[in-house]
Design a protein around this motif. Structure first.
Motif, PDB file in Angstrom:
ATOM      1  N   ARG A  43       0.829  -1.206   0.000  1.00  0.00           N
ATOM      2  CA  ARG A  43       0.000   0.000   0.000  1.00  0.00           C
ATOM      3  C   ARG A  43       0.868   1.262   0.000  1.00  0.00           C
ATOM      4  O   ARG A  43       0.551   2.251  -0.671  1.00  0.00           O
ATOM      5  CB  ARG A  43      -0.930  -0.016   1.207  1.00  0.00           C
ATOM      6  N   LEU A  44       1.970   1.209   0.762  1.00  0.00           N
ATOM      7  CA  LEU A  44       2.850   2.372   0.799  1.00  0.00           C
ATOM      8  C   LEU A  44       3.482   2.625  -0.563  1.00  0.00           C
ATOM      9  O   LEU A  44       3.595   3.784  -1.004  1.00  0.00           O
ATOM     10  CB  LEU A  44       3.943   2.158   1.865  1.00  0.00           C
ATOM     11  N   ALA A  98       8.920   7.123   4.273  1.00  0.00           N
ATOM     12  CA  ALA A  98       9.501   6.928   5.602  1.00  0.00           C
ATOM     13  C   ALA A  98       8.626   7.578   6.666  1.00  0.00           C
ATOM     14  O   ALA A  98       8.419   7.022   7.755  1.00  0.00           O
ATOM     15  CB  ALA A  98      10.916   7.492   5.642  1.00  0.00           C
ATOM     16  N   LYS A  99       8.094   8.767   6.360  1.00  0.00           N
ATOM     17  CA  LYS A  99       7.208   9.442   7.303  1.00  0.00           C
ATOM     18  C   LYS A  99       5.940   8.615   7.522  1.00  0.00           C
ATOM     19  O   LYS A  99       5.460   8.478   8.653  1.00  0.00           O
ATOM     20  CB  LYS A  99       6.868  10.821   6.762  1.00  0.00           C
ATOM     21  N   ALA A 100       5.406   8.072   6.434  1.00  0.00           N
ATOM     22  CA  ALA A 100       4.192   7.257   6.568  1.00  0.00           C
ATOM     23  C   ALA A 100       4.463   6.016   7.414  1.00  0.00           C
ATOM     24  O   ALA A 100       3.610   5.578   8.200  1.00  0.00           O
ATOM     25  CB  ALA A 100       3.692   6.865   5.184  1.00  0.00           C
ATOM     26  N   LEU A 101       5.661   5.447   7.267  1.00  0.00           N
ATOM     27  CA  LEU A 101       6.015   4.282   8.090  1.00  0.00           C
ATOM     28  C   LEU A 101       6.052   4.675   9.562  1.00  0.00           C
ATOM     29  O   LEU A 101       5.587   3.918  10.441  1.00  0.00           O
ATOM     30  CB  LEU A 101       7.375   3.741   7.659  1.00  0.00           C
ATOM     31  N   GLY A 102       6.629   5.850   9.862  1.00  0.00           N
ATOM     32  CA  GLY A 102       6.665   6.313  11.248  1.00  0.00           C
ATOM     33  C   GLY A 102       5.270   6.469  11.813  1.00  0.00           C
ATOM     34  O   GLY A 102       5.017   6.130  12.988  1.00  0.00           O
ATOM     35  N   GLU A 103       4.356   6.940  10.984  1.00  0.00           N
ATOM     36  CA  GLU A 103       2.967   7.085  11.447  1.00  0.00           C
ATOM     37  C   GLU A 103       2.350   5.713  11.737  1.00  0.00           C
ATOM     38  O   GLU A 103       1.571   5.564  12.672  1.00  0.00           O
ATOM     39  CB  GLU A 103       2.164   7.827  10.390  1.00  0.00           C
ATOM     40  N   VAL A 104       2.682   4.724  10.900  1.00  0.00           N
ATOM     41  CA  VAL A 104       2.184   3.361  11.154  1.00  0.00           C
ATOM     42  C   VAL A 104       2.702   2.871  12.496  1.00  0.00           C
ATOM     43  O   VAL A 104       1.960   2.278  13.312  1.00  0.00           O
ATOM     44  CB  VAL A 104       2.601   2.425  10.016  1.00  0.00           C
ATOM     45  N   PHE A 105       3.979   3.118  12.770  1.00  0.00           N
ATOM     46  CA  PHE A 105       4.566   2.645  14.020  1.00  0.00           C
ATOM     47  C   PHE A 105       3.945   3.380  15.216  1.00  0.00           C
ATOM     48  O   PHE A 105       3.670   2.769  16.266  1.00  0.00           O
ATOM     49  CB  PHE A 105       6.085   2.866  14.026  1.00  0.00           C
TER      50      PHE A 105
END
Length: 636
Positions: free
Chosen positions: A512-513, A545-552
């Motif tokens: 999705r990302l 990378a920012k979206a991944l941080g939001e997921v975490f």
């Protein structure tokens, strides 16, 4: 005594005399009736019909006469026996009675001879005619159940029987004109039968009999139906006997001879290593020879190495000549060469496709032995052509060039954009369909340019100059495509959550990302290091990378951990991982156990209540107490 036997014989002779006289009177009466009615028939047709009725009522005269003669012969035989007995007893003392008996026997015999002569004279006066015929026509004359003779009797009002003392003859008794008409009819019938009894015999090799007869006699039945002849095949003798009219016999004979001519066979052996050439690719050689020779069928037994041909003798001879020349050329010339053992697989090709193509296109036979030994057999031209093909293959080389793992998708699936001002429209369309590696292969003419994902290497194989050019192009491509990367740390307990497919689209979080950030080339997870590497174009990498941080960050609300002593870690995991797997199913949670840190980390989408329930069960397991939570539904 002999005297009494002689007396008895005399009495039997008198009785026979009386019976003969009775038949004699009947015969005379019949003669008179025949004469009377014969005269009236000349003028009155109605009287003729009446005569036939009376003759039929009287019965066959010749049968009655024959019966009388038979009985007379029986009496004569008995008298001969008595005479012999009397001769044996002449030495007896009392022989006066024997002399009287002998005299009586002689008198009776003389009388019987006179009666027989008189009967013959009477029979000769009755109108009759004899019609001889061929022995093989007896059944046709008789008809089924005597139907033919019965029809003749009804049509002509005559008595007609087979002549007793002549094997192949008919006797007709009746009015003279009826006898003549009957004879004319029978003669015509015999003539017609003779025309239909023409015969011919065809001899052939007994091995052909099954095909001549056909399945359940189908072929012979077909020939009989077409020709109209009757055919009897004797398989063991190799003969076909034909009966019918001359036209039918000629037609059947021609059809059988044609079948025999088309049933010639030829068989020849060949070397096992020549099987592929004998058959050809997909049977191409067999089909070609069948067309050129006219053979009905060519069969190759690959196990027994035998070629069989079927058809006319001429076609079989052509097949044999063709294969003799082909195999002779293959066996006459040849050469052996050695190649690098690493090139053997290249010569053989996938599933043997390359070596098969060389053999089919050149006509040579290629065998590869140990140590890179290559044997080539065939005609001079075929060997030369095959050698050049093999040498061209062995001059190829193979290299591997590493590439950044993040570029896998870009190298193998992302299409190139058609260049502006392309000279060849079709060429531009081809570029639009090719991946970068496919385009390099196309432009350089390499045999292979492909990426091995597990090794993160690009394999380039082909001619030396082609490989060098492909290496240069790949280096330029990798330099131009060098992505920016960003490394993001992540909790290991989320690895399953990030790579699990979910939703109606069955996509992972990474999928999705990448879909949301087209400039991202790849997202690679290193669980051992606890990091995720995002590669691609700068802005896209930063956004991903920012979206991944939001997921975490969102996952932190559903995470928790509990410290566990090192000696209790095994209990949490359980035998074969059974305990931790059961906990994950019960709570629909992901659990990560770190022996080094003595820590159990939990991620549960149900929130902190779910996390607390998992931790409570973990603590109960460590203490050896029953788990306080209730069993939940199984995890999908």
């Amino acid at each position: 005594s002999a005297a009494e036997k002689a007396k008895t014989a005399v009495q039997q002779s008198y009785a026979a005399d009386e019976e003969v006289l009775t038949w004699k009177e009947e015969a005379k009466a019949a003669e008179q009736h025949v004469a009377t009615f014969a005269e009236k028939m000349l003028s009155l047709d109605a009287k003729k019909t009446e005569l036939r009725v009376k003759l039929s009522r009287m019965g066959p005269l010749n049968k009655k006469l024959d019966a009388v003669c038979t009985r007379l012969d029986a009496v004569r035989t008995k008298m001969d026996e008595l005479e012999e007995a009397m001769m044996r007893n002449e030495t007896n003392e009392d022989n006066s009675g024997i002399a009287d008996a002998r005299a009586a026997v002689d008198a009776a015999r003389a009388k019987q001879d006179a009666v027989t002569a008189e009967l013959d004279e009477i029979a000769g006066k009755v109108p009759s005619v004899e019609i001889p015929f061929s022995a093989d026509l007896r059944q046709e004359i008789l008809g089924r159940g005597g139907a033919t003779l019965d029809q003749l009797r009804a049509d002509f009002g005559v008595a007609i029987e087979f002549t007793p003392d002549k094997t192949n003859c008919l006797t007709v008794v009746g009015a003279k004109e009826d006898c003549d008409a009957t004879k004319a009819a029978v003669d015509q019938m015999l003539e017609n039968l003779a025309l239909c009894r023409k015969t011919a015999t065809v001899t052939f090799d007994p091995s052909i009999a099954p095909s001549l007869i056909g399945a359940r006699g189908s072929n012979i039945e077909r020939i009989q139906n077409i020709s109209g002849a009757k055919i009897k095949v004797t398989s063991s003798e190799g003969t076909a006997n034909i009966v019918g009219t001359q036209e039918a016999v000629d037609a059947a004979e021609a059809m059988i001879k044609q079948h025999v001519a088309n049933s010639a066979q030829m068989a020849m052996k060949f070397d096992r290593e020549l099987r592929d050439v004998v058959v050809g690719k997909g049977g191409a050689t067999i089909r070609k020879i069948e067309e050129e020779s006219g053979a009905k069928k060519i069969r190759v037994d690959r196990d027994a190495c035998i070629i069989s041909a079927f058809g006319t003798q001429e076609a079989c001879d052509k097949v044999k000549k063709f294969y003799t020349e082909l195999l002779g050329d293959l066996q006459a010339g040849g050469m052996t060469m050695r190649v690098d053992q690493r090139m053997v697989a290249l010569i053989i090709g996938k599933g043997g496709s390359t070596i098969a193509d060389i053999q089919n296109t050149t006509g040579a036979i290629i065998n590869i032995g140990d140590g890179g030994k290559v044997s080539i057999r065939g005609s001079r031209d075929a060997v030369q052509a095959a050698r050049e093909r093999v040498e061209d293959l062995t001059r190829r080389e193979e290299i591997k060039i590493p590439y950044p793992r993040a570029l896998w998708d870009l190298l193998t699936t992302r299409p190139l954009v058609a260049p502006e001002g392309g000279e060849d429209g079709e060429r531009v369309q081809q570029e639009e369909r090719n991946s970068p590696l496919e385009e390099i292969k196309f432009q350089c003419g390499c045999d292979q340019v492909s990426a091995i994902r597990s090794e993160a290497n690009v394999v380039i194989r082909g001619r030396r100059e082609a490989v060098a050019e492909a290496k240069r192009m790949l280096a330029e491509l990798l330099h131009d495509m060098k992505p920016e990367t960003k490394i993001v740390a992540f909790p290991d307990v989320l690895s399953a959550h990030l790579t699990r497919r979910s939703g109606t689209d069955r996509m992972t979080t990474f999928d999705r990302l990448k879909a949301e950030h087209p400039g991202v080339y790849g997202i690679d997870m290193d669980r051992k290091a606890g990091t995720i590497t995002v590669s691609g174009e700068g802005p896209a990498v930063d956004a991903c990378a920012k979206a991944l941080g939001e997921v975490f960050d969102a996952a932190k609300d559903n995470m928790g951990s509990v410290a566990v002593a090192g000696n209790a870690i095994g209990a949490v995991i359980g035998t074969g991982g059974q305990t931790i797997a059961d906990l994950q199913r019960r709570h629909k949670a992901d659990i990560n156990v770190s022996r080094e840190k003595g820590l159990v980390t939990v991620y549960c989408p149900a929130g902190q209540d779910g996390v607390a329930a998992v931790i409570a069960d973990v603590e109960a397991v460590v203490k050896g107490e029953p788990m306080p939570s209730k069993a939940g539904p199984a995890k999908n």
